[in-house]
Design a protein around this motif. Sequence first.
Motif, PDB file in Angstrom:
ATOM      1  N   THR A 142      80.086  59.448  44.076  1.00  0.00           N
ATOM      2  CA  THR A 142      80.123  59.013  45.243  1.00  0.00           C
ATOM      3  C   THR A 142      78.152  59.068  44.811  1.00  0.00           C
ATOM      4  O   THR A 142      77.893  58.471  45.837  1.00  0.00           O
ATOM      5  CB  THR A 142      80.208  59.802  46.092  1.00  0.00           C
ATOM      6  OG1 THR A 142      79.258  61.796  46.098  1.00  0.00           O
ATOM      7  CG2 THR A 142      81.905  59.844  46.798  1.00  0.00           C
ATOM      8  N   GLU A 189      78.524  61.972  38.688  1.00  0.00           N
ATOM      9  CA  GLU A 189      79.043  61.613  40.437  1.00  0.00           C
ATOM     10  C   GLU A 189      79.375  60.298  41.057  1.00  0.00           C
ATOM     11  O   GLU A 189      78.784  60.233  41.335  1.00  0.00           O
ATOM     12  CB  GLU A 189      78.885  63.299  41.018  1.00  0.00           C
ATOM     13  CG  GLU A 189      79.807  64.133  41.818  1.00  0.00           C
ATOM     14  CD  GLU A 189      80.409  63.047  42.541  1.00  0.00           C
ATOM     15  OE1 GLU A 189      81.489  63.286  43.620  1.00  0.00           O
ATOM     16  OE2 GLU A 189      79.569  62.065  43.332  1.00  0.00           O
ATOM     17  N   PRO A 207      75.522  63.494  46.093  1.00  0.00           N
ATOM     18  CA  PRO A 207      77.081  63.557  46.765  1.00  0.00           C
ATOM     19  C   PRO A 207      77.658  63.054  47.890  1.00  0.00           C
ATOM     20  O   PRO A 207      77.711  63.801  49.226  1.00  0.00           O
ATOM     21  CB  PRO A 207      78.127  64.708  45.890  1.00  0.00           C
ATOM     22  CG  PRO A 207      77.045  66.026  45.485  1.00  0.00           C
ATOM     23  CD  PRO A 207      75.488  65.049  45.720  1.00  0.00           C
ATOM     24  N   CYS A 220      80.179  69.036  45.404  1.00  0.00           N
ATOM     25  CA  CYS A 220      80.870  68.458  43.928  1.00  0.00           C
ATOM     26  C   CYS A 220      81.112  69.032  42.316  1.00  0.00           C
ATOM     27  O   CYS A 220      81.182  70.465  42.870  1.00  0.00           O
ATOM     28  CB  CYS A 220      80.292  67.246  43.562  1.00  0.00           C
ATOM     29  SG  CYS A 220      78.696  67.433  42.428  1.00  0.00           S
TER      30      CYS A 220
END
Length: 463
Positions: free
Chosen positions: A198, A196, A211, A410
């Motif tokens: 971030t 993911e 995240p 997320c």
Amino acid sequence: MTVSTEETGGTAQQHAGGGASPEKLLAPVLSAFWDQPESWTLETYRRHEGYEGLRKALAMPPDDVIAYVKESGLRGRGGAGFPTGMKWQFIPQGDGKPHYLVVNADESEPGTCKDIPLLFANPHSLIEGMIIACHAIRSQHAFIYLRGEVVPVLRRLHEAVREAYEAGYLGRDILGSGLDLDITVHAGAGAYICGEETALLDSLEGRRGQPRLRPPFPAVAGLYACPTVVNNVESIASVPAIMNKGKEWFRSMGSEKSPGFTLYSLSGHVARPGQYEAPLGITLRQLLDMSGGIRPGHRLKFWTPGGSSTPLLTDEHLDVPLDYEGVGAAGSMLGTKALQCFDETTCVVRAVTRWTEFYAHESCGKCTPCREGTYWLVQLLRDIEAGKGRAEDLDKLQDIADNINGKSFCALGDGAASPIFSSLQYFREEYERHLGGRGCPFDPARSTAWADDPTDAHLEVNA
């Protein structure tokens, strides 16, 4: 790890079969010379028009490069399918901050195996694409975030970056263009959540991979709180061919809204699994025809179009075009194009349980819906598989998945819910056959091993 014709089925050119024309159905671009000796070297890459696209890009103003990639229709190959040129365009200009490009090579979606073979066999396609992207977004430092477990790929990437520096493609004043660029190869610690974007950025900064709340988005405040573009390996590696051969050439493949070529990872109960590079819009039936079909004596039962985090489909969807719109209309997502195929000997409940155990294990624990929801999904699924479940547990599964879907920090939570929803939609009767103390009617050994005895291939699954 090696990319060989025996282990992965070879390159796209070698996969044509079953009466299909390779010129019409396959498009070997990224995989065109994977099987050649020392395909990963700069010398081999140059023999195949390597770094020609870079020369053309450096002769163009940065904004024109962004517009060109945008007009080509290239969409992100990491799962979401967001237009690559549009993502580059979001980077603010004239803000006085450093700009960064981060390549997401943390490939860990179950069933996905396209980026790692690409990096192992043809790493310079990624490096050339990164230089073009950095020229476009006015970046002087780029990062490759790689899964730490794949040490052979890490070594090969380091060597490719060294070759690029030595040849003048990286460093100061690249090819006399005035562009300065450094590339850092960073090995992660092996966490699914770091796929993911971030969470990847937090890990890259030295923090625990979790995240971030958005906004702000990475384009505004990404790596080190500066404007950042995060792209998948295949997305960036596709750019040099577009710049070299033209956007019209790229648009001549695929469909209007999903143009171009891509890598399909075909695995599971198929005769010849491997990477099949084809235009978007090809069907699973066509890919199976080229790969020898489902293992002898068996038939397709269900499959995933984009890894285990996408809703599964059945044999009724063999002719669905494998592009973003076609798979979306069928109720699933193209995702990473990880085509996992399962035949009739596979227990759906068992498969979904194993996937859900993976998501529960890989949940970072930051948000309650995902942390608690995946845990309880595993408990229910294990009971159902063992024959300890009750009829109301099926509704409870649906309810818990609904409380996760769209409510987590997320997309991991959404991915965990997808196989629950879709398997109950298509195979609710099979779930019910596990209830009331009956347990699993399938033999686990037969779902994972080839049938050596010719007569065994035609045995009926125990009811």
